[in-house]
Design an enzyme around this catalytic site. Sequence first.
Site, PDB file in Angstrom:
ATOM      1  CG  ASP A  39       4.223  -7.190 -19.571  1.00  0.00           C
ATOM      2  OD1 ASP A  39       3.690  -6.277 -18.947  1.00  0.00           O
ATOM      3  OD2 ASP A  39       4.448  -7.144 -20.804  1.00  0.00           O
ATOM      4  CG  ASP A  73       4.034 -12.282 -20.967  1.00  0.00           C
ATOM      5  OD1 ASP A  73       4.826 -11.400 -20.597  1.00  0.00           O
ATOM      6  OD2 ASP A  73       3.212 -12.114 -21.891  1.00  0.00           O
ATOM      7  CD1 TRP A  99      -0.894  -5.828 -26.539  1.00  0.00           C
ATOM      8  CD2 TRP A  99      -0.354  -4.552 -28.311  1.00  0.00           C
ATOM      9  NE1 TRP A  99       0.427  -6.056 -26.825  1.00  0.00           N
ATOM     10  CE2 TRP A  99       0.788  -5.293 -27.912  1.00  0.00           C
ATOM     11  CE3 TRP A  99      -0.240  -3.686 -29.393  1.00  0.00           C
ATOM     12  CZ2 TRP A  99       2.012  -5.193 -28.558  1.00  0.00           C
ATOM     13  CZ3 TRP A  99       0.978  -3.583 -30.043  1.00  0.00           C
ATOM     14  CH2 TRP A  99       2.081  -4.346 -29.632  1.00  0.00           C
ATOM     15  CD  GLU A 134       0.990  -0.292 -22.521  1.00  0.00           C
ATOM     16  OE1 GLU A 134       0.351  -0.190 -23.575  1.00  0.00           O
ATOM     17  OE2 GLU A 134       1.784  -1.230 -22.303  1.00  0.00           O
ATOM     18  CG  ASP A 135       5.087   0.012 -24.144  1.00  0.00           C
ATOM     19  OD1 ASP A 135       4.240   0.618 -24.849  1.00  0.00           O
ATOM     20  OD2 ASP A 135       5.677  -0.995 -24.553  1.00  0.00           O
ATOM     21  CG  MET A 158       6.470 -13.065 -23.508  1.00  0.00           C
ATOM     22  SD  MET A 158       5.757 -12.013 -24.762  1.00  0.00           S
ATOM     23  CE  MET A 158       6.697 -10.526 -24.580  1.00  0.00           C
ATOM     24  CG  HIS A 218       1.085 -14.348 -24.638  1.00  0.00           C
ATOM     25  ND1 HIS A 218       0.469 -13.327 -25.336  1.00  0.00           N
ATOM     26  CD2 HIS A 218       2.277 -13.841 -24.215  1.00  0.00           C
ATOM     27  CE1 HIS A 218       1.263 -12.258 -25.322  1.00  0.00           C
ATOM     28  NE2 HIS A 218       2.363 -12.546 -24.658  1.00  0.00           N
ATOM     29  NE  ARG A 275      -1.797  -8.449 -28.907  1.00  0.00           N
ATOM     30  CZ  ARG A 275      -1.587  -7.705 -30.011  1.00  0.00           C
ATOM     31  NH1 ARG A 275      -2.563  -7.045 -30.568  1.00  0.00           N
ATOM     32  NH2 ARG A 275      -0.385  -7.632 -30.547  1.00  0.00           N
TER      33      ARG A 275
HETATM   34  N1  UDH Z   1      -2.323  -8.997 -19.557  1.00  0.00           N
HETATM   35  C1  UDH Z   1      -3.096  -9.917 -18.874  1.00  0.00           C
HETATM   36  N2  UDH Z   1      -4.286 -10.311 -19.388  1.00  0.00           N
HETATM   37  C2  UDH Z   1      -4.746  -9.825 -20.571  1.00  0.00           C
HETATM   38  C3  UDH Z   1      -3.941  -8.901 -21.276  1.00  0.00           C
HETATM   39  C4  UDH Z   1      -2.724  -8.528 -20.763  1.00  0.00           C
HETATM   40  O1  UDH Z   1      -2.717 -10.402 -17.797  1.00  0.00           O
HETATM   41  O2  UDH Z   1      -5.853 -10.207 -20.977  1.00  0.00           O
HETATM   42  C5  UDH Z   1      -1.081  -8.473 -18.926  1.00  0.00           C
HETATM   43  C6  UDH Z   1      -0.011  -9.533 -18.737  1.00  0.00           C
HETATM   44  O3  UDH Z   1       0.786  -9.196 -17.621  1.00  0.00           O
HETATM   45  C7  UDH Z   1       0.768  -9.394 -20.021  1.00  0.00           C
HETATM   46  C8  UDH Z   1       0.782  -7.865 -20.179  1.00  0.00           C
HETATM   47  O4  UDH Z   1      -0.505  -7.478 -19.735  1.00  0.00           O
HETATM   48  O5  UDH Z   1       2.052  -9.955 -19.958  1.00  0.00           O
HETATM   49  C9  UDH Z   1       1.069  -7.358 -21.589  1.00  0.00           C
HETATM   50  O6  UDH Z   1       0.206  -7.985 -22.530  1.00  0.00           O
HETATM   51  P1  UDH Z   1       0.793  -8.935 -23.668  1.00  0.00           P
HETATM   52  O7  UDH Z   1       1.587  -9.989 -23.030  1.00  0.00           O
HETATM   53  O8  UDH Z   1      -0.341  -9.377 -24.526  1.00  0.00           O
HETATM   54  O9  UDH Z   1       1.720  -7.957 -24.466  1.00  0.00           O
HETATM   55  P2  UDH Z   1       2.809  -8.368 -25.536  1.00  0.00           P
HETATM   56  O10 UDH Z   1       3.502  -9.619 -25.171  1.00  0.00           O
HETATM   57  O11 UDH Z   1       3.751  -7.100 -25.353  1.00  0.00           O
HETATM   58  O12 UDH Z   1       2.215  -8.363 -26.882  1.00  0.00           O
HETATM   59  C10 UDH Z   1       5.109  -7.179 -25.527  1.00  0.00           C
HETATM   60  C11 UDH Z   1       5.673  -5.804 -25.660  1.00  0.00           C
HETATM   61  C12 UDH Z   1       5.475  -5.355 -27.063  1.00  0.00           C
HETATM   62  C13 UDH Z   1       6.236  -4.166 -27.474  1.00  0.00           C
HETATM   63  C14 UDH Z   1       5.700  -2.887 -26.950  1.00  0.00           C
HETATM   64  C15 UDH Z   1       4.994  -2.047 -27.951  1.00  0.00           C
HETATM   65  N3  UDH Z   1       4.919  -0.718 -27.482  1.00  0.00           N
HETATM   66 MN    MN Z   2       3.461 -10.884 -23.552  1.00  0.00          MN
END
Ligand code: UDH
Ligand code: MN
Length: 352
Positions: free
Chosen positions: A197, A199, A259, A262-263, A289, A292, A294
Amino acid sequence: MKKTIFIFLTLYCFLAIVIFAIYFFSKKYWLTHMFLILHGAENLKDSFPLNTTGHSQVTETSEVWVNKSAGEESLGVCPETPPNLLGPFQVELETVRTLEDVRKQVGPLLQVGGRYKPPDCISKQKVAVIIPFRNRHENLTHWLYYLHPFLQRQQLDYGVYVINQDGDGTFNRAKLMNIGYAEALKEDDYNCFLFSDVDLVPLDDRNLYRCFSNPRHLSVAVDKFDYKLPYEKIFGGVTALTKEQFLTVNGFSNTFWGWGGEDDDLYNRVMLRIKAISRPYAVIGRYKMIKHERDPHNDQNLNNVKKLKETTNTLDQDGLSSLNYTVIDITKNMLFTFITVDVHVPMGLTKK
Ligand code: UDH
Ligand code: MN
């Protein structure tokens, strides 16, 4: 008589020099090759073995491949433990950084497209770092600022591929990962794929961004989750799979839109086909992290949760074997290769 002795001595010296030269070069050649053979054949012990409490974890060894190209014959294989690691290091994300700042600081050592090879040894693996992306430019700048020096301290032979989803249709992280795999392989014979990711910034460079004999989950202790695994089977954030492992599981699913899930689906694939994962110790696998919200067009999709029950049935049809997309643009600069793609968002998911 004197003349004959002189000619004889000259010839003798010449022959001695030739024999010495042949001996010297062949010895150097054989020494290098014995070194490569010995280290290449051995499954070296993982210097940072697993936390053994996890049911799915096994003690790991790291795989060894050697990528040699012309002009590298005299270099030795990089050591199993890179010599210049810092261990834990400070990460500060308040400073506003521009790509230009980062380019000045970390660019000089890189080759076009965000490529790097250690100058003093031959890296055992060739790692493609794949980042799923849309509209997170600030995050990317921080990531590049910390990760290029981090990867270089680890003496990796690597390239950074940012896979940018075009348009504002529903985001598809997993499909972007598959596209990154396919596009990186068009450029070079990568044998290890590091999916990250944008971030997630690691806090300890002993967390090696390379592949191991089982698929590896690297982001085990993220600040957002109180430096703990939020659940035992989590396989998101940062993962590393060899080309062979990724092919064995048919990559990620392409059909997790929005969201979540997938993982976990990739975890299911790995458990079905490979049956084990590896992780670094939590004290090493620490991350920040970048804060950010959603993102737009990446809402949680409850349908993805249902799909997780179907991995056994979908694995073979849905993945690398069914991947289709259109490359819109490929731009390279010193820090990364930026590939903009149309992921073919299904009708009905094109806008929300
Ligand atoms: N991302 C983007 N742009 C977007 C959406 C996502 O670049 O509009 C990419 C980016 O690399 C991001 C990654 O997709 O870091 C994942 O999206 P996120 O950062 O919104 O996900 P989140 O931080 O996920 O919420 C953390 C893992 C959560 C636990 C897993 C649940 N199965
Ligand atoms: Mn994230």
